[in-house]
Design a protein around this motif. Sequence first.
Motif, PDB file in Angstrom:
ATOM      1  N   ASP A   1    -104.815   2.166 -61.364  1.00  0.00           N
ATOM      2  CA  ASP A   1    -104.447   2.099 -62.701  1.00  0.00           C
ATOM      3  C   ASP A   1    -105.684   1.411 -63.360  1.00  0.00           C
ATOM      4  OD1 ASP A   1    -101.915   2.928 -62.185  1.00  0.00           O
ATOM      5  OD2 ASP A   1    -100.813   1.189 -61.777  1.00  0.00           O
ATOM      6  N   LEU A   2    -105.752   1.656 -64.869  1.00  0.00           N
ATOM      7  CA  LEU A   2    -106.848   1.223 -65.616  1.00  0.00           C
ATOM      8  C   LEU A   2    -106.924  -0.297 -65.483  1.00  0.00           C
ATOM      9  CD1 LEU A   2    -109.018   2.380 -67.448  1.00  0.00           C
ATOM     10  CD2 LEU A   2    -107.296   2.110 -69.255  1.00  0.00           C
ATOM     11  N   ASP A   3    -105.885  -1.162 -65.607  1.00  0.00           N
ATOM     12  CA  ASP A   3    -106.097  -2.389 -65.739  1.00  0.00           C
ATOM     13  C   ASP A   3    -106.655  -3.032 -64.229  1.00  0.00           C
ATOM     14  OD1 ASP A   3    -103.881  -1.688 -64.211  1.00  0.00           O
ATOM     15  OD2 ASP A   3    -102.477  -3.615 -64.897  1.00  0.00           O
ATOM     16  N   LEU A   4    -106.450  -2.315 -63.270  1.00  0.00           N
ATOM     17  CA  LEU A   4    -106.669  -2.621 -62.018  1.00  0.00           C
ATOM     18  C   LEU A   4    -108.515  -2.392 -62.006  1.00  0.00           C
ATOM     19  CD1 LEU A   4    -103.879  -1.856 -59.669  1.00  0.00           C
ATOM     20  CD2 LEU A   4    -104.573  -4.085 -60.594  1.00  0.00           C
ATOM     21  N   GLY A   5    -108.742  -1.100 -62.431  1.00  0.00           N
ATOM     22  CA  GLY A   5    -110.111  -0.674 -62.033  1.00  0.00           C
ATOM     23  C   GLY A   5    -111.079  -1.370 -63.169  1.00  0.00           C
ATOM     24  N   LEU A   6    -110.557  -2.112 -64.220  1.00  0.00           N
ATOM     25  CA  LEU A   6    -111.430  -2.563 -65.050  1.00  0.00           C
ATOM     26  C   LEU A   6    -111.455  -4.161 -64.771  1.00  0.00           C
ATOM     27  CD1 LEU A   6    -110.625  -0.909 -68.682  1.00  0.00           C
ATOM     28  CD2 LEU A   6    -112.773  -0.718 -67.001  1.00  0.00           C
ATOM     29  N   ALA A   7    -110.620  -4.545 -63.720  1.00  0.00           N
ATOM     30  CA  ALA A   7    -110.512  -6.051 -63.682  1.00  0.00           C
ATOM     31  C   ALA A   7    -111.864  -6.755 -63.549  1.00  0.00           C
ATOM     32  CB  ALA A   7    -109.496  -6.441 -62.461  1.00  0.00           C
ATOM     33  N   VAL A   8    -112.649  -6.085 -62.951  1.00  0.00           N
ATOM     34  CA  VAL A   8    -114.202  -6.749 -62.744  1.00  0.00           C
ATOM     35  C   VAL A   8    -114.878  -6.753 -63.864  1.00  0.00           C
ATOM     36  CG1 VAL A   8    -115.497  -4.739 -62.226  1.00  0.00           C
ATOM     37  CG2 VAL A   8    -115.910  -6.817 -60.933  1.00  0.00           C
TER      38      VAL A   8
ATOM     39  N   LEU B   1    -119.471  -8.849 -67.280  1.00  0.00           N
ATOM     40  CA  LEU B   1    -119.948  -9.084 -68.706  1.00  0.00           C
ATOM     41  C   LEU B   1    -120.361 -10.414 -68.905  1.00  0.00           C
ATOM     42  CD1 LEU B   1    -120.190  -7.221 -71.296  1.00  0.00           C
ATOM     43  CD2 LEU B   1    -117.630  -8.005 -71.962  1.00  0.00           C
ATOM     44  N   GLY B   2    -119.657 -11.297 -67.935  1.00  0.00           N
ATOM     45  CA  GLY B   2    -120.051 -12.786 -68.369  1.00  0.00           C
ATOM     46  C   GLY B   2    -121.070 -13.403 -67.419  1.00  0.00           C
ATOM     47  N   MET B   3    -121.593 -12.446 -66.550  1.00  0.00           N
ATOM     48  CA  MET B   3    -122.577 -13.072 -65.561  1.00  0.00           C
ATOM     49  C   MET B   3    -123.673 -13.786 -66.151  1.00  0.00           C
ATOM     50  SD  MET B   3    -121.501 -13.277 -62.390  1.00  0.00           S
ATOM     51  CE  MET B   3    -123.058 -13.747 -61.807  1.00  0.00           C
ATOM     52  N   GLY B   4    -124.005 -13.152 -67.227  1.00  0.00           N
ATOM     53  CA  GLY B   4    -125.391 -13.825 -67.937  1.00  0.00           C
ATOM     54  C   GLY B   4    -124.893 -15.134 -68.373  1.00  0.00           C
ATOM     55  N   ALA B   5    -123.537 -15.250 -68.886  1.00  0.00           N
ATOM     56  CA  ALA B   5    -123.284 -16.690 -69.390  1.00  0.00           C
ATOM     57  C   ALA B   5    -123.150 -17.776 -68.085  1.00  0.00           C
ATOM     58  CB  ALA B   5    -121.819 -16.608 -69.889  1.00  0.00           C
ATOM     59  N   VAL B   6    -122.688 -17.234 -66.974  1.00  0.00           N
ATOM     60  CA  VAL B   6    -122.510 -18.007 -65.672  1.00  0.00           C
ATOM     61  C   VAL B   6    -123.976 -18.382 -65.468  1.00  0.00           C
ATOM     62  CG1 VAL B   6    -122.261 -17.967 -63.106  1.00  0.00           C
ATOM     63  CG2 VAL B   6    -120.552 -16.777 -64.875  1.00  0.00           C
ATOM     64  N   GLU B   7    -125.213 -17.324 -65.550  1.00  0.00           N
ATOM     65  CA  GLU B   7    -126.344 -17.736 -65.058  1.00  0.00           C
ATOM     66  C   GLU B   7    -126.977 -18.886 -66.230  1.00  0.00           C
ATOM     67  OE1 GLU B   7    -130.625 -15.449 -64.811  1.00  0.00           O
ATOM     68  OE2 GLU B   7    -128.860 -14.197 -64.967  1.00  0.00           O
ATOM     69  N   TRP B   8    -126.704 -18.551 -67.486  1.00  0.00           N
ATOM     70  CA  TRP B   8    -126.903 -19.574 -68.470  1.00  0.00           C
ATOM     71  C   TRP B   8    -126.573 -20.865 -68.352  1.00  0.00           C
ATOM     72  CZ3 TRP B   8    -123.473 -20.088 -73.314  1.00  0.00           C
ATOM     73  CH2 TRP B   8    -124.173 -20.904 -74.050  1.00  0.00           C
ATOM     74  N   ARG B   9    -125.411 -21.251 -68.120  1.00  0.00           N
ATOM     75  CA  ARG B   9    -124.893 -22.357 -67.883  1.00  0.00           C
ATOM     76  C   ARG B   9    -125.409 -23.193 -66.593  1.00  0.00           C
ATOM     77  NH1 ARG B   9    -124.179 -23.690 -72.508  1.00  0.00           N
ATOM     78  NH2 ARG B   9    -123.813 -25.688 -71.680  1.00  0.00           N
ATOM     79  N   ALA B  10    -125.644 -22.077 -65.494  1.00  0.00           N
ATOM     80  CA  ALA B  10    -126.379 -23.009 -64.425  1.00  0.00           C
ATOM     81  C   ALA B  10    -127.799 -23.646 -64.798  1.00  0.00           C
ATOM     82  CB  ALA B  10    -126.364 -21.797 -63.382  1.00  0.00           C
ATOM     83  N   HIS B  11    -128.601 -22.820 -65.591  1.00  0.00           N
ATOM     84  CA  HIS B  11    -129.991 -23.225 -66.112  1.00  0.00           C
ATOM     85  C   HIS B  11    -129.578 -24.573 -67.021  1.00  0.00           C
ATOM     86  CE1 HIS B  11    -132.265 -20.127 -65.082  1.00  0.00           C
ATOM     87  NE2 HIS B  11    -131.717 -19.098 -65.679  1.00  0.00           N
ATOM     88  N   ARG B  12    -128.669 -24.457 -67.658  1.00  0.00           N
ATOM     89  CA  ARG B  12    -128.250 -25.692 -68.657  1.00  0.00           C
ATOM     90  C   ARG B  12    -127.952 -26.971 -67.806  1.00  0.00           C
ATOM     91  NH1 ARG B  12    -129.866 -27.530 -71.951  1.00  0.00           N
ATOM     92  NH2 ARG B  12    -128.185 -28.597 -73.200  1.00  0.00           N
TER      93      ARG B  12
ATOM     94  N   LEU C   1    -105.455  -9.780 -61.045  1.00  0.00           N
ATOM     95  CA  LEU C   1    -106.878  -9.528 -60.157  1.00  0.00           C
ATOM     96  C   LEU C   1    -107.992  -9.771 -61.556  1.00  0.00           C
ATOM     97  CD1 LEU C   1    -108.236  -8.034 -58.496  1.00  0.00           C
ATOM     98  CD2 LEU C   1    -108.109  -5.818 -59.277  1.00  0.00           C
ATOM     99  N   VAL C   2    -107.515  -9.595 -62.726  1.00  0.00           N
ATOM    100  CA  VAL C   2    -108.531 -10.156 -63.739  1.00  0.00           C
ATOM    101  C   VAL C   2    -108.694 -11.921 -63.551  1.00  0.00           C
ATOM    102  CG1 VAL C   2    -108.931 -10.513 -66.139  1.00  0.00           C
ATOM    103  CG2 VAL C   2    -108.089  -8.377 -65.515  1.00  0.00           C
ATOM    104  N   ASP C   3    -107.745 -12.270 -63.444  1.00  0.00           N
ATOM    105  CA  ASP C   3    -107.625 -13.911 -63.224  1.00  0.00           C
ATOM    106  C   ASP C   3    -108.476 -14.194 -62.063  1.00  0.00           C
ATOM    107  OD1 ASP C   3    -105.940 -14.124 -65.368  1.00  0.00           O
ATOM    108  OD2 ASP C   3    -104.234 -14.409 -64.320  1.00  0.00           O
ATOM    109  N   ALA C   4    -108.203 -13.539 -61.077  1.00  0.00           N
ATOM    110  CA  ALA C   4    -109.015 -13.810 -59.753  1.00  0.00           C
ATOM    111  C   ALA C   4    -110.554 -13.573 -59.996  1.00  0.00           C
ATOM    112  CB  ALA C   4    -108.699 -12.802 -58.693  1.00  0.00           C
ATOM    113  N   HIS C   5    -110.919 -12.485 -60.892  1.00  0.00           N
ATOM    114  CA  HIS C   5    -112.602 -12.231 -61.158  1.00  0.00           C
ATOM    115  C   HIS C   5    -112.865 -13.531 -62.082  1.00  0.00           C
ATOM    116  CE1 HIS C   5    -111.631  -8.343 -59.535  1.00  0.00           C
ATOM    117  NE2 HIS C   5    -112.804  -8.370 -59.229  1.00  0.00           N
ATOM    118  N   VAL C   6    -111.949 -14.113 -62.860  1.00  0.00           N
ATOM    119  CA  VAL C   6    -112.509 -15.165 -63.517  1.00  0.00           C
ATOM    120  C   VAL C   6    -112.853 -16.427 -62.809  1.00  0.00           C
ATOM    121  CG1 VAL C   6    -111.878 -16.914 -65.405  1.00  0.00           C
ATOM    122  CG2 VAL C   6    -111.196 -14.623 -65.657  1.00  0.00           C
ATOM    123  N   VAL C   7    -111.933 -16.646 -61.824  1.00  0.00           N
ATOM    124  CA  VAL C   7    -112.030 -17.753 -60.975  1.00  0.00           C
ATOM    125  C   VAL C   7    -113.326 -17.456 -60.064  1.00  0.00           C
ATOM    126  CG1 VAL C   7    -111.176 -18.948 -59.006  1.00  0.00           C
ATOM    127  CG2 VAL C   7    -109.665 -18.253 -60.614  1.00  0.00           C
TER     128      VAL C   7
END
Length: 441
Positions: free
Chosen positions: A279-286, A291-302, A363-369
């Motif tokens: 289903d679409l919600d499962l396919g888009l869960a990642v 989209l936020g990996m840049g933010a993760v990298e940014w906060r690691a730099h900070r 599944l979306v929550d799992a990817h946030v974690v």
Amino acid sequence: MNEIEAVDELANRVAPMIGRAVDELQIAAVLESQGFTDQVAQERYGVKDVFALAVVVFRHLPREVEARQDEQRARRTFRVLSHGPLFLLPSLSYPAAYDWLGALTMVRGLVFTTAIGWWWAMGMSLVAYRLLGHGLDRAAGRSLRLSGGIGLGVVATGSLLIDTRLWVFCLAQMGFQVSSCVLVIHKREARLALLMIPACAGGAAHLVLDLLPVALGCAALSIVLILAASWHETGRAQPDTRKPPRIHLLLRLSAPSVAYSALCAAFLLNTDARFVLADLDLGLAVAPLVLGMGAVEWRAHRYSEQALDELESSRSVAQFRRATQRLLLRELACCLVILGGIALALLGVLAQFGLLTTRGSLLVDAHVVLGGVFFLGFVLMRYEGLRWLLAIMPVVITANVLANHLAPGNEIPVFLTGCAALLVLFLLTSLAAAGEVRRYR
């Protein structure tokens, strides 16, 4: 003077010759140029050879607390934040590939190429960054061309073994992977985005007007353009004035990080590959994670920047430990808030159209974690914590696989539990390591 004092004295002596050392290989090159031999390393410093001496000196090297910035912080932040959206750009062409190859064939190619490209790009980047850190720009360019070419060959050959129709799709996907790796290393994110416009426009045209040949042609054009751009970028450097380090040393130093990347890919794909065509919600869960990996990298730099500031201002080890632990928790929370915000936006849209299920939300929550896990992984990799990552990841992956085997149909709760376990274990390891001053020198 004992051996420890001798190493300190040596570190202070070679520091002006090195500037900001990137790694121990740079130290080894300087020591060898100064006439240090394995015998001297053994007799004077109590280590087995010059390379081992370089490792010790690297740890004792006085570092500049105020890191010299190559660019304005705001510009760098914007560039890093763009990485997430950039990595999502190829997905606009996936519907066309779906219609061309068929669902099952495309998913096989997608999973295969992602699994290879993830750790391959990591290896390419690490070797290139080390060579660039030594001022060996030409050698870095050659290594990127060679490793990128080999990667394309590996993926093309492997895809033929899966399905003879797959090689074009896999080659294109890997072409994006290696080219984006090169362009990001050379800080050409804007050029990458510009050259991907045909692929995005073609993908959108296919979705709206059902123009399959146009979409495939535009995607091929973008891949050719970014391959040409990355080839051009890697050939611009002037000839090197020094001999590059031995390749086996570069590979040996890069191997642990590459192994960690492969484990991350295995953990993620073991679950996500099951839901690409669900289903679409499962396919888009990642999507929020990518989209936020840049933010993760940014906060690691900070985190690193602020930890170095604390190293300068703290009056005791205990004060530094408390400060870095607070920093770690704050930056982790920041990552989770950013990823959670993106996830909420996605969940809201899906709910608005009646496409959201409980499984999709989990599944979306799992990817946030998992985004928080990746942030802690960045920090631990930077501060000598790789051995812990390599010890923890296989255990959690094995437990994940066993749980799915013993209790089929519960892949999403199992994945969420695995992400939570990784977060807790990585956090405990990071908090324990955060106060060790030697990791920040």
